[in-house]
Motif scaffolding. Structure first.
Motif, PDB file in Angstrom:
ATOM      1  N   SER A  20       0.866  -1.250   0.149  1.00  0.00           N
ATOM      2  CA  SER A  20      -0.007   0.086  -0.136  1.00  0.00           C
ATOM      3  C   SER A  20       0.805   1.077  -0.046  1.00  0.00           C
ATOM      4  CB  SER A  20      -0.719  -0.249   1.033  1.00  0.00           C
ATOM      5  OG  SER A  20      -0.105   0.195   2.479  1.00  0.00           O
ATOM      6  N   ILE A  21       2.027   1.073   0.542  1.00  0.00           N
ATOM      7  CA  ILE A  21       3.017   2.647   0.605  1.00  0.00           C
ATOM      8  C   ILE A  21       3.125   2.970  -0.707  1.00  0.00           C
ATOM      9  CG2 ILE A  21       5.281   1.512   0.643  1.00  0.00           C
ATOM     10  CD1 ILE A  21       6.225   3.369   2.808  1.00  0.00           C
ATOM     11  N   VAL A  22       3.143   1.957  -1.847  1.00  0.00           N
ATOM     12  CA  VAL A  22       3.536   2.807  -3.018  1.00  0.00           C
ATOM     13  C   VAL A  22       2.296   3.404  -3.712  1.00  0.00           C
ATOM     14  CG1 VAL A  22       3.937   1.817  -5.328  1.00  0.00           C
ATOM     15  CG2 VAL A  22       5.178   0.572  -3.477  1.00  0.00           C
ATOM     16  N   ASN A  23       1.131   2.920  -3.318  1.00  0.00           N
ATOM     17  CA  ASN A  23      -0.180   3.756  -4.257  1.00  0.00           C
ATOM     18  C   ASN A  23      -0.071   5.257  -3.988  1.00  0.00           C
ATOM     19  OD1 ASN A  23      -1.066   1.024  -4.232  1.00  0.00           O
ATOM     20  ND2 ASN A  23      -2.577   1.238  -2.561  1.00  0.00           N
ATOM     21  N   VAL A  24       0.201   5.982  -2.916  1.00  0.00           N
ATOM     22  CA  VAL A  24       0.196   7.032  -2.932  1.00  0.00           C
ATOM     23  C   VAL A  24       1.549   8.110  -3.774  1.00  0.00           C
ATOM     24  CG1 VAL A  24      -0.932   7.787  -0.768  1.00  0.00           C
ATOM     25  CG2 VAL A  24       1.717   7.281  -0.838  1.00  0.00           C
ATOM     26  N   ALA A  25       2.444   7.152  -4.329  1.00  0.00           N
ATOM     27  CA  ALA A  25       3.502   7.604  -4.863  1.00  0.00           C
ATOM     28  C   ALA A  25       3.280   7.130  -6.603  1.00  0.00           C
ATOM     29  CB  ALA A  25       4.579   6.794  -4.678  1.00  0.00           C
ATOM     30  N   ILE A  26       1.922   6.552  -6.874  1.00  0.00           N
ATOM     31  CA  ILE A  26       1.480   6.289  -8.227  1.00  0.00           C
ATOM     32  C   ILE A  26       1.496   7.544  -9.159  1.00  0.00           C
ATOM     33  CG2 ILE A  26      -0.106   5.287  -9.679  1.00  0.00           C
ATOM     34  CD1 ILE A  26       1.352   2.859  -8.483  1.00  0.00           C
ATOM     35  N   VAL A 138      -2.932  -3.429   9.779  1.00  0.00           N
ATOM     36  CA  VAL A 138      -2.365  -2.121  10.002  1.00  0.00           C
ATOM     37  C   VAL A 138      -1.305  -1.693   9.183  1.00  0.00           C
ATOM     38  CG1 VAL A 138      -1.431  -0.656  11.831  1.00  0.00           C
ATOM     39  CG2 VAL A 138      -3.072  -2.396  12.594  1.00  0.00           C
ATOM     40  N   ALA A 139      -0.462  -2.633   8.600  1.00  0.00           N
ATOM     41  CA  ALA A 139       0.765  -2.397   7.690  1.00  0.00           C
ATOM     42  C   ALA A 139      -0.012  -1.312   6.517  1.00  0.00           C
ATOM     43  CB  ALA A 139       1.365  -3.364   7.535  1.00  0.00           C
ATOM     44  N   PRO A 140      -0.879  -2.068   5.705  1.00  0.00           N
ATOM     45  CA  PRO A 140      -1.524  -1.576   4.843  1.00  0.00           C
ATOM     46  C   PRO A 140      -2.013  -0.175   4.826  1.00  0.00           C
ATOM     47  CG  PRO A 140      -2.296  -3.883   4.540  1.00  0.00           C
ATOM     48  CD  PRO A 140      -1.511  -3.470   6.040  1.00  0.00           C
ATOM     49  N   ALA A 141      -2.876  -0.259   6.161  1.00  0.00           N
ATOM     50  CA  ALA A 141      -3.357   1.014   6.643  1.00  0.00           C
ATOM     51  C   ALA A 141      -2.392   2.294   6.802  1.00  0.00           C
ATOM     52  CB  ALA A 141      -4.380   1.122   7.554  1.00  0.00           C
ATOM     53  N   VAL A 142      -1.298   2.033   7.350  1.00  0.00           N
ATOM     54  CA  VAL A 142      -0.299   2.883   7.723  1.00  0.00           C
ATOM     55  C   VAL A 142       0.451   3.501   6.402  1.00  0.00           C
ATOM     56  CG1 VAL A 142       1.837   3.287   8.772  1.00  0.00           C
ATOM     57  CG2 VAL A 142       0.144   2.569  10.125  1.00  0.00           C
ATOM     58  N   GLY A 143       0.515   2.505   5.435  1.00  0.00           N
ATOM     59  CA  GLY A 143       1.309   2.676   4.304  1.00  0.00           C
ATOM     60  C   GLY A 143       0.928   4.174   3.610  1.00  0.00           C
ATOM     61  N   PRO A 144      -0.213   4.512   3.389  1.00  0.00           N
ATOM     62  CA  PRO A 144      -0.371   5.865   2.521  1.00  0.00           C
ATOM     63  C   PRO A 144       0.029   6.998   3.131  1.00  0.00           C
ATOM     64  CG  PRO A 144      -2.409   4.286   2.533  1.00  0.00           C
ATOM     65  CD  PRO A 144      -1.187   3.666   3.333  1.00  0.00           C
ATOM     66  N   THR A 145      -0.172   7.043   4.700  1.00  0.00           N
ATOM     67  CA  THR A 145       0.415   8.060   5.434  1.00  0.00           C
ATOM     68  C   THR A 145       1.986   8.314   5.391  1.00  0.00           C
ATOM     69  OG1 THR A 145      -1.562   7.590   7.077  1.00  0.00           O
ATOM     70  CG2 THR A 145       0.233   9.245   7.661  1.00  0.00           C
ATOM     71  N   LEU A 146       2.673   7.047   5.632  1.00  0.00           N
ATOM     72  CA  LEU A 146       3.983   7.268   5.679  1.00  0.00           C
ATOM     73  C   LEU A 146       4.580   7.546   4.325  1.00  0.00           C
ATOM     74  CD1 LEU A 146       6.819   6.758   6.970  1.00  0.00           C
ATOM     75  CD2 LEU A 146       6.479   4.337   6.731  1.00  0.00           C
ATOM     76  N   GLY A 147       3.944   6.886   3.232  1.00  0.00           N
ATOM     77  CA  GLY A 147       4.131   7.135   1.809  1.00  0.00           C
ATOM     78  C   GLY A 147       4.087   8.474   1.262  1.00  0.00           C
ATOM     79  N   GLY A 148       2.769   8.868   2.030  1.00  0.00           N
ATOM     80  CA  GLY A 148       2.483  10.363   1.313  1.00  0.00           C
ATOM     81  C   GLY A 148       3.745  11.319   2.081  1.00  0.00           C
ATOM     82  N   TYR A 149       4.049  11.326   3.270  1.00  0.00           N
ATOM     83  CA  TYR A 149       5.023  12.097   3.910  1.00  0.00           C
ATOM     84  C   TYR A 149       6.361  12.062   3.151  1.00  0.00           C
ATOM     85  CZ  TYR A 149       8.315  14.366   6.868  1.00  0.00           C
ATOM     86  OH  TYR A 149       9.220  15.057   7.380  1.00  0.00           O
ATOM     87  N   VAL A 154       9.967  14.692   1.149  1.00  0.00           N
ATOM     88  CA  VAL A 154      11.391  14.257   1.097  1.00  0.00           C
ATOM     89  C   VAL A 154      11.732  13.815  -0.558  1.00  0.00           C
ATOM     90  CG1 VAL A 154      13.325  12.705   2.132  1.00  0.00           C
ATOM     91  CG2 VAL A 154      10.909  13.190   3.418  1.00  0.00           C
ATOM     92  N   ASP A 155      11.539  12.653  -0.668  1.00  0.00           N
ATOM     93  CA  ASP A 155      11.760  11.858  -2.041  1.00  0.00           C
ATOM     94  C   ASP A 155      10.979  10.464  -2.081  1.00  0.00           C
ATOM     95  OD1 ASP A 155      12.648  10.660  -4.529  1.00  0.00           O
ATOM     96  OD2 ASP A 155      14.727  11.423  -4.079  1.00  0.00           O
ATOM     97  N   TRP A 156      10.378  10.391  -3.334  1.00  0.00           N
ATOM     98  CA  TRP A 156       9.343   9.149  -3.494  1.00  0.00           C
ATOM     99  C   TRP A 156      10.167   7.918  -3.391  1.00  0.00           C
ATOM    100  CZ3 TRP A 156      10.302   5.859  -7.612  1.00  0.00           C
ATOM    101  CH2 TRP A 156      10.968   6.166  -8.699  1.00  0.00           C
ATOM    102  N   ARG A 157      11.708   8.050  -3.677  1.00  0.00           N
ATOM    103  CA  ARG A 157      12.375   6.757  -3.712  1.00  0.00           C
ATOM    104  C   ARG A 157      12.668   6.269  -2.465  1.00  0.00           C
ATOM    105  NH1 ARG A 157      14.629   6.087  -8.697  1.00  0.00           N
ATOM    106  NH2 ARG A 157      14.464   7.701 -10.215  1.00  0.00           N
ATOM    107  N   LEU A 158      12.475   7.006  -1.055  1.00  0.00           N
ATOM    108  CA  LEU A 158      12.374   6.468  -0.144  1.00  0.00           C
ATOM    109  C   LEU A 158      11.430   5.625   0.409  1.00  0.00           C
ATOM    110  CD1 LEU A 158      13.705   9.567   2.366  1.00  0.00           C
ATOM    111  CD2 LEU A 158      14.855   7.409   1.964  1.00  0.00           C
ATOM    112  N   ILE A 159      10.411   5.531  -0.222  1.00  0.00           N
ATOM    113  CA  ILE A 159       9.429   4.512   0.172  1.00  0.00           C
ATOM    114  C   ILE A 159      10.028   3.157  -0.146  1.00  0.00           C
ATOM    115  CG2 ILE A 159       7.475   6.024  -0.366  1.00  0.00           C
ATOM    116  CD1 ILE A 159       6.948   4.712  -2.879  1.00  0.00           C
ATOM    117  N   PHE A 160      10.916   2.951  -0.992  1.00  0.00           N
ATOM    118  CA  PHE A 160      11.617   1.760  -1.317  1.00  0.00           C
ATOM    119  C   PHE A 160      12.899   1.637  -0.181  1.00  0.00           C
ATOM    120  CE2 PHE A 160       9.453   2.433  -5.201  1.00  0.00           C
ATOM    121  CZ  PHE A 160       8.559   1.411  -5.446  1.00  0.00           C
ATOM    122  N   PHE A 161      13.688   2.774  -0.291  1.00  0.00           N
ATOM    123  CA  PHE A 161      15.040   2.577   0.520  1.00  0.00           C
ATOM    124  C   PHE A 161      14.638   2.560   2.075  1.00  0.00           C
ATOM    125  CE2 PHE A 161      16.738   5.139  -3.099  1.00  0.00           C
ATOM    126  CZ  PHE A 161      17.657   4.245  -3.532  1.00  0.00           C
TER     127      PHE A 161
END
Length: 394
Positions: A20-26, A138-149, A154-161
């Protein structure tokens, strides 16, 4: 058993978070790579396709290599795959690296759930599954918030790093804390079984992913759906005949397990569809930034985080039926009310509906899953765990 369980949950949390963290970076990746909305969807679709293929083989791998060793290797491989995604330079390289990342990503949840049932005393399994649920839901639910920040500030690449240090630390903790489960005779790898279920799931997922653009009655869609069902039917026939089945389909003779799996499938469709569409709705229909959209989704994650351990204790005391029925009813009502969302719906109403839905999900998800797997004989728990993860990922 608590410390090993925390290590297991943290490792699995990382692999599920990535769905889910990737979804907000799409939208951001679509702009950077200069591709269409249909093309960018393959970043998510390719990951899901490979998960569906890898999960069935995880049980055999765990027996062959040993669960602890496989868990550690999968954590490190997932971290390496995440690093590669972080350096992707175009859509094709991103899709290729997502495929590599999904291979260990499919192994981790299956091995984690199998080890949990080996580590935790049977009378505490409800409480343990409540904690385990923090990773599943909870992990998929937290993903969009963390990914969105990360995307916005910062940088979208950090969602992977971000997975790299977590994976390395998790592997070290697993080596130090987890009990050793040595490999055991697994027999010859069931090649025919693997080919049929991999082909069947891939065909179905591809048809469901592309049916919207191809047309639901178009020849490619119809052919893929028919092929998918035929391959899965052939898989069942093969598994009943071979000496060392890839997955023991006799697990479906246990009705409480089969019933729980059907319910988990419905729950997973509801959970992941909301987690995919709501961030897109918030950004494209309402004009919110990635982090703002993530913040709207955060309260539902907190509701589930609080409720999961409580639901586990309720299961230990009164069983699964009451929390399952009440939770499913609450989810149904909240989902029905969400049909009225528009571009001008108040943010408070959106959060309230998401939290109500999360309350229902948190109340019923783990009791349903726990009651199903607890009904299965210990010898085939790994197959039950694999089918659970196939249902959730597909």
């Amino acid at each position: 058993w608590l410390l090993p369980l925390v290590v297991l949950v943290s490792g699995m949390f990382m692999s599920v978070l990535d769905t889910s963290i990737v979804n907000v970076a799409i939208p951001e990746m679509q702009n950077i790579f200069g591709v269409t909305a249909d093309d960018i969807e393959w970043i998510a679709t390719s990951y899901t396709l490979v998960l569906g293929v890898v999960v069935p083989a995880s049980s055999w791998l765990a027996n062959r290599v040993g669960m602890t060793r496989l868990y550690i290797v999968a954590l490190l491989a997932f971290a390496a795959g995440s690093a590669l995604c972080g350096i992707a330079w175009d859509l094709e390289s991103m899709i290729g690296f997502r495929v590599l990342q999904a291979i260990p990503g499919g192994v981790l949840p299956v091995v984690s759930l199998s080890m949990l049932y080996q580590i935790v005393p049977k009378e505490r399994i409800g409480s343990a599954m409540g904690l385990y649920g923090l990773g599943v839901v909870v992990a998929p639910a937290v993903g969009p918030t963390l990914g969105g920040y990360l995307v916005e500030y910062v940088d979208w690449r950090l969602i992977f790093f971000i997975n790299v240090p977590i994976g390395i630390l998790g592997a070290i903790a697993a080596y130090l804390v987890l009990p050793t489960f040595p490999g055991r005779p697994a027999g010859r790898f069931d090649v025919l079984g693997f080919v049929t279920i991999a082909s069947g799931l891939s065909a179905l997922l591809l048809a469901l992913s592309e049916g919207q653009s191809w047309g639901w009655t178009a020849y490619p869609t119809v052919i893929l759906i028919i092929l998918g069902f035929l391959c899965i039917a052939l898989f069942v026939v093969i598994e009943l005949e071979v000496d060392n089945p890839l997955l023991d389909v006799r697990v479906f003779r246990v009705w409480p397990y089969t019933n729980s799996l059907l319910l988990i499938t419905v729950l997973s469709i509801g959970l992941f569809s909301v987690l995919f569409y709501i961030p897109v709705y918030l950004q494209q229909a309402r004009g919110l930034g990635a982090f703002e959209a993530g913040l709207v989704l955060m309260p539902q994650a907190l509701v589930m985080a609080v409720l999961m351990p409580i639901a586990g204790q309720i299961y230990d005391r009164i069983g699964a039926r009451v929390p399952a029925v009440v939770g499913l009813l609450i989810m149904s009502v909240a989902s029905y009310l969400m049909q009225d969302l528009t571009a001008v719906t108040s943010q408070g109403e959106i959060i309230a509906l998401l939290c109500l839905r999360a309350f229902g999900t948190g109340l019923c998800m783990m009791p349903i899953m726990t009651s199903g797997i607890s009904a299965v004989p210990a010898a085939i728990v790994s197959s039950a765990s694999a089918f659970n993860n196939v249902a959730q990922r597909v």
